[in-house]
Design an enzyme around this catalytic site. Structure first.
Site, PDB file in Angstrom:
ATOM      1  N   ARG A 168     -10.193  -4.013  -1.737  1.00 49.40           N
ATOM      2  CA  ARG A 168      -9.696  -2.798  -1.071  1.00 49.40           C
ATOM      3  C   ARG A 168      -9.001  -1.881  -2.075  1.00 49.40           C
ATOM      4  O   ARG A 168      -9.217  -0.665  -2.074  1.00 49.40           O
ATOM      5  CB  ARG A 168      -8.740  -3.196   0.054  1.00 49.40           C
TER       6      ARG A 168
ATOM      7  N   LYS B  25      -4.414  -1.153  11.851  1.00 44.80           N
ATOM      8  CA  LYS B  25      -3.062  -1.461  12.315  1.00 44.80           C
ATOM      9  C   LYS B  25      -2.692  -0.578  13.505  1.00 44.80           C
ATOM     10  O   LYS B  25      -3.093   0.578  13.585  1.00 44.80           O
ATOM     11  CB  LYS B  25      -2.060  -1.253  11.175  1.00 44.80           C
TER      12      LYS B  25
ATOM     13  N   ARG C 150      -9.425  -3.594   5.196  1.00 43.20           N
ATOM     14  CA  ARG C 150      -8.457  -4.685   5.146  1.00 43.20           C
ATOM     15  C   ARG C 150      -9.161  -5.972   5.566  1.00 43.20           C
ATOM     16  O   ARG C 150     -10.176  -5.946   6.262  1.00 43.20           O
ATOM     17  CB  ARG C 150      -7.296  -4.432   6.103  1.00 43.20           C
TER      18      ARG C 150
ATOM     19  N   TYR D  66      -0.044   2.653  -3.359  1.00 39.46           N
ATOM     20  CA  TYR D  66      -1.183   1.730  -3.283  1.00 39.46           C
ATOM     21  C   TYR D  66      -2.271   2.081  -4.272  1.00 39.46           C
ATOM     22  O   TYR D  66      -2.932   1.221  -4.835  1.00 39.46           O
ATOM     23  CB  TYR D  66      -1.725   1.789  -1.853  1.00 39.46           C
TER      24      TYR D  66
ATOM     25  N   HIS E 192      -3.896   4.782   6.224  1.00 38.39           N
ATOM     26  CA  HIS E 192      -2.450   4.798   6.007  1.00 38.39           C
ATOM     27  C   HIS E 192      -1.812   5.890   6.858  1.00 38.39           C
ATOM     28  O   HIS E 192      -2.248   7.040   6.822  1.00 38.39           O
ATOM     29  CB  HIS E 192      -2.121   5.069   4.540  1.00 38.39           C
TER      30      HIS E 192
ATOM     31  N   HIS F  68      -7.713  -8.185  -0.832  1.00 36.82           N
ATOM     32  CA  HIS F  68      -6.906  -7.001  -1.122  1.00 36.82           C
ATOM     33  C   HIS F  68      -7.331  -6.351  -2.436  1.00 36.82           C
ATOM     34  O   HIS F  68      -7.254  -5.127  -2.598  1.00 36.82           O
ATOM     35  CB  HIS F  68      -5.428  -7.388  -1.176  1.00 36.82           C
TER      36      HIS F  68
END
Length: 305
Positions: free
Chosen positions: A246, A174, A150, A278, A269, A243
């Site tokens: 990625r 994240k 990311r 995705y 994820h 993005h």
């Protein structure tokens, strides 16, 4: 055509938005346009005044908009305007409850990110300049595509996060969760080239892996601008952004391996459903994998004769 009572109340509401809410003319025009169009449709459904507005009226309105080919986002915008208008009608005592509150637009399809094909990636990264900024940019792009990072993960990398001997990078994703990712040969090669010139840009105590001309950690915005600039300079037909690199990584990995769980781990994820949205496979790839793998799909020699 809508009744005078319907249009009069809309005009009073627009005036309320101007005087009390102090909304801009552009926003007020949007409300006026949406509400006037809906009032005309509701009149065709038999509505004469707003006191008679019911949930069935609103559902019928949404159905009509859908049949006319309006996009889910446009329908949602109009229904949102109607909900605000109904709240105002309740304040005025012209409506007992908001019939638009529980009526929603059709689900909006989640647009899939566009990926670059392998040839486009080669074209983008065909950078042989010795300028430190060009070396940095290619190292960033190679690493993002090599490991599926990311933008925030790339920017947050420190010098100690790259492990050349193990061909790995330590990433903080994240929720402050860390994961160790493999790094490809080309990415390591360009990271090595970048590190040889990094000190010419970095401040003496700066630990960031990627730095800007200001001698500090490169910003998210700078990375976005540099990638867009390279996309233009390398004559790519589509806009280049972090993005997209990625997603290209994820798409190519999934097409080659077919291992959704592994790609989920690499991307960081928490939910497999996110990875399924995705990273998409085209139907031909799925059909080929099915024909090769499924016992009932494979044809024997007798079937072919």
């Amino acid at each position: 055509m809508s009744s005078p009572e319907l249009t009069t109340d809309i005009a009073d509401f627009i005036d309320y938005l101007r005087v009390e809410r102090q909304l801009s003319p552009h926003t007020r025009d949007g409300y006026r346009r949406h509400l006037t169009a809906m009032a005309s449709q509701l009149a065709e459904l038999g509505l004469d005044c707003w006191r008679e507005l019911s949930v069935s009226h609103v559902r019928g309105l949404a159905t009509r908009m859908h049949k006319r080919g309006l996009a889910p986002r446009s329908i949602a915008t109009q229904l949102s305007a109607l909900r605000s208008f109904c709240d105002w009608l309740i304040q005025r005592g012209l409506l007992a409850a908001n019939p638009a509150k529980d009526v929603s637009a059709p689900k909006q399809g989640r647009p899939l990110p566009k990926n670059l094909d392998v040839d486009e990636l080669h074209q983008l990264m065909n950078i042989d300049e010795s300028d430190p900024l060009a070396l940095r940019d290619r190292a960033m792009m190679e690493l993002m595509y090599s490991s599926g990072l990311r933008l925030a993960e790339l920017v947050a990398l420190d010098l100690g996060d790259i492990q050349f001997a193990e061909r790995q990078v330590r990433v903080t994703g994240k929720g402050n969760k860390q994961r160790i990712l493999p790094v490809g040969r080309m990415a390591l090669e360009w990271l090595d080239k970048w590190l040889k010139v990094r000190d010419s840009l970095a401040g003496p105590a700066e630990q960031a892996l990627f730095v800007s001309k200001q001698q500090r950690r490169i910003s998210h915005r700078s990375v976005q601008l540099r990638l867009a600039e390279w996309g233009s300079r390398q004559a790519l037909s589509s806009h280049i952004h972090p993005h997209k690199l990625r997603h290209s990584f994820a798409t190519h990995m999934l097409e080659s391996s077919g291992d959704l769980r592994a790609v989920q781990e690499l991307l960081g994820h928490a939910d497999l459903a996110t990875t399924q949205i995705y990273t998409h496979l085209d139907f031909q790839h799925l059909a080929k994998a099915y024909d090769q793998a499924h016992p009932r799909a494979r044809r024997g020699k007798k079937d072919e004769e």
